[in-house]
Design an enzyme around this catalytic site. Structure first.
Site, PDB file in Angstrom:
ATOM      1  N   LYS A  52      -4.955 -14.316  10.779  1.00  0.00           N
ATOM      2  CA  LYS A  52      -4.740 -14.871   9.430  1.00  0.00           C
ATOM      3  C   LYS A  52      -4.258 -16.075   9.049  1.00  0.00           C
ATOM      4  O   LYS A  52      -4.592 -16.934   8.243  1.00  0.00           O
ATOM      5  CB  LYS A  52      -3.964 -13.626   8.765  1.00  0.00           C
ATOM      6  CG  LYS A  52      -4.496 -12.255   8.746  1.00  0.00           C
ATOM      7  CD  LYS A  52      -3.834 -11.147   8.203  1.00  0.00           C
ATOM      8  CE  LYS A  52      -4.390  -9.934   8.291  1.00  0.00           C
ATOM      9  NZ  LYS A  52      -3.469  -8.700   8.414  1.00  0.00           N
ATOM     10  N   GLN A  96       2.779  -6.998   7.990  1.00  0.00           N
ATOM     11  CA  GLN A  96       1.826  -6.509   8.860  1.00  0.00           C
ATOM     12  C   GLN A  96       2.199  -5.071   9.366  1.00  0.00           C
ATOM     13  O   GLN A  96       3.314  -4.714   9.599  1.00  0.00           O
ATOM     14  CB  GLN A  96       1.662  -7.371  10.098  1.00  0.00           C
ATOM     15  CG  GLN A  96       0.429  -6.729  10.904  1.00  0.00           C
ATOM     16  CD  GLN A  96      -0.991  -7.173  10.335  1.00  0.00           C
ATOM     17  OE1 GLN A  96      -1.227  -8.148   9.832  1.00  0.00           O
ATOM     18  NE2 GLN A  96      -1.702  -6.323  10.772  1.00  0.00           N
ATOM     19  N   ASP A 119      -1.845  -7.975  -0.321  1.00  0.00           N
ATOM     20  CA  ASP A 119      -2.477  -6.836   0.540  1.00  0.00           C
ATOM     21  C   ASP A 119      -3.067  -5.881  -0.565  1.00  0.00           C
ATOM     22  O   ASP A 119      -3.892  -5.061  -0.369  1.00  0.00           O
ATOM     23  CB  ASP A 119      -1.563  -6.221   1.343  1.00  0.00           C
ATOM     24  CG  ASP A 119      -2.006  -6.617   2.772  1.00  0.00           C
ATOM     25  OD1 ASP A 119      -3.137  -7.010   3.218  1.00  0.00           O
ATOM     26  OD2 ASP A 119      -1.026  -6.482   3.686  1.00  0.00           O
TER      27      ASP A 119
END
Ligand code: NAD
Length: 294
Positions: A52, A96, A119
């Site tokens: 990412k 994460q 997200d």
């Protein structure tokens, strides 16, 4: 059989994002800035976060990686999130998953400012998505929609079977595929670990989206001819003959199922790279909305 090439499509999307970043620069404005919080040193999570951050560099974003030790307290993590919520330099950030067991994932999710939740996991974004309002769509389902749309896969009126009901893939995917819009308007069946006679259901499917995490679970005798297959699964299967000691497998027995498919995603090189591209896209959207100032 046509390969739904996520690597190529994600590169196209990243090129489009890079063009937008150049325009932002030309206007003398601040480029998008994505932050990622990683707690602990889980191998797969380190790989994902690394990809990412590299993707940010490729499109001209700024990125910040905040690495916290496995022993980080919930309070400390919540403080980090609060700092990111209040930092006007940061347009969007992700925490994460999975988190260490002593940290309550739900609390963490709820602490993220929905305007920076690139997200798309915060209930405000999830609710807006379900109501077809403007929101951040979770990156993996967003990437799958893009793949289907860009390859002009017909979804309207088709029977789509989703396998797996996770909050990040299966459940949002089932909602999105039944909505109005491009790459949607499907009749959707959502299946899970309590579903009986799964193969009877999958044999009726025009499109199958598999997200359960069991390597090569979907076999050729479970699908009909000309089916469209989207394989979300990523499992590390031990293989001593490989330098890393493992191979990456999807949830679909690719060699046999691809012979019956009209379209199919490979693993790796299918949904995975699309997920990263759509995280960047969400960050660009966050920047353009200027959500950090609201
Ligand atoms: P999860 O691991 O949270 O849950 C698995 C789901 O599968 C559950 O809803 C369960 O009900 C269902 N399931 C389990 N056994 C089943 C069975 N026999 N029949 C039908 N359903 C069954 O799900 P997840 O987080 O969506 O992850 C699924 C897979 O996708 C994993 O391999 C994960 O690594 C991968 N993944 C990939 C990406 C990507 O970008 N490519 C993103 C997220 C997850």
């Amino acid at each position: 059989m046509i390969l739904l090439d996520g690597k190529k499509t994600s590169n196209d999307i990243k090129d489009e994002i890079a063009v937008s970043v150049n325009e932002i620069k030309k206007r003398g404005e601040k480029v998008p800035h994505l932050a990622a919080v990683l707690v602990g040193n889980d191998g797969a999570s380190l790989t994902y976060v690394g990809s990412k951050v590299r993707a940010c560099e490729r499109v001209g974003f700024n990125s910040t990686l905040i690495e916290l030790p496995e022993t980080t307290s919930e309070e400390r993590l919540l403080k980090t999130i609060n700092d990111l919520n209040n930092n006007n330099e940061i347009d969007g950030f992700i925490v994460q998953l999975p988190l260490p067991k002593h940290i309550n994932e739900e609390k963490v999710l709820l602490a993220i400012n929905p305007n920076k939740d690139v997200d798309g996991f915060h209930p405000e974004n999830f609710g807006k998505m379900a109501l077809e309002m403007d929101s951040f769509i979770p990156a993996t389902p967003f990437g799958i929609l893009q793949l289907l749309e860009r390859y002009q896969v017909e979804t309207k009126g088709k029977h789509t079977v989703v396998i797996g009901r996770s909050h990040i893939v299966g459940r949002p995917m089932s909602i999105l595929m039944s909505q109005k819009g491009p790459a949607a308007n499907s009749t959707v069946t959502l299946t899970h670990s309590y579903t009986k006679n799964l193969s009877q259901i999958t044999k009726q499917a025009d499109i199958i989206i598999v997200a359960l995490g069991i390597p090569e679970y979907l076999k050729a005798d479970m699908v009909k001819d000309n089916v469209v297959i989207v394989d979300v699964g990523i499992s590390r299967v031990p293989d001593e003959s490989k330098p890393k000691g493992y191979v990456i497998k999807g949830d679909v027995a690719f060699d046999e199922v691809s012979k019956k498919s009209s379209f199919i995603t490979p693993v790796p090189g299918g949904v995975g790279p699309m997920t990263i591209a759509m995280l960047l896209k969400n960050t660009l959207i966050a920047r353009e909305r200027g959500g950090n100032h609201s």
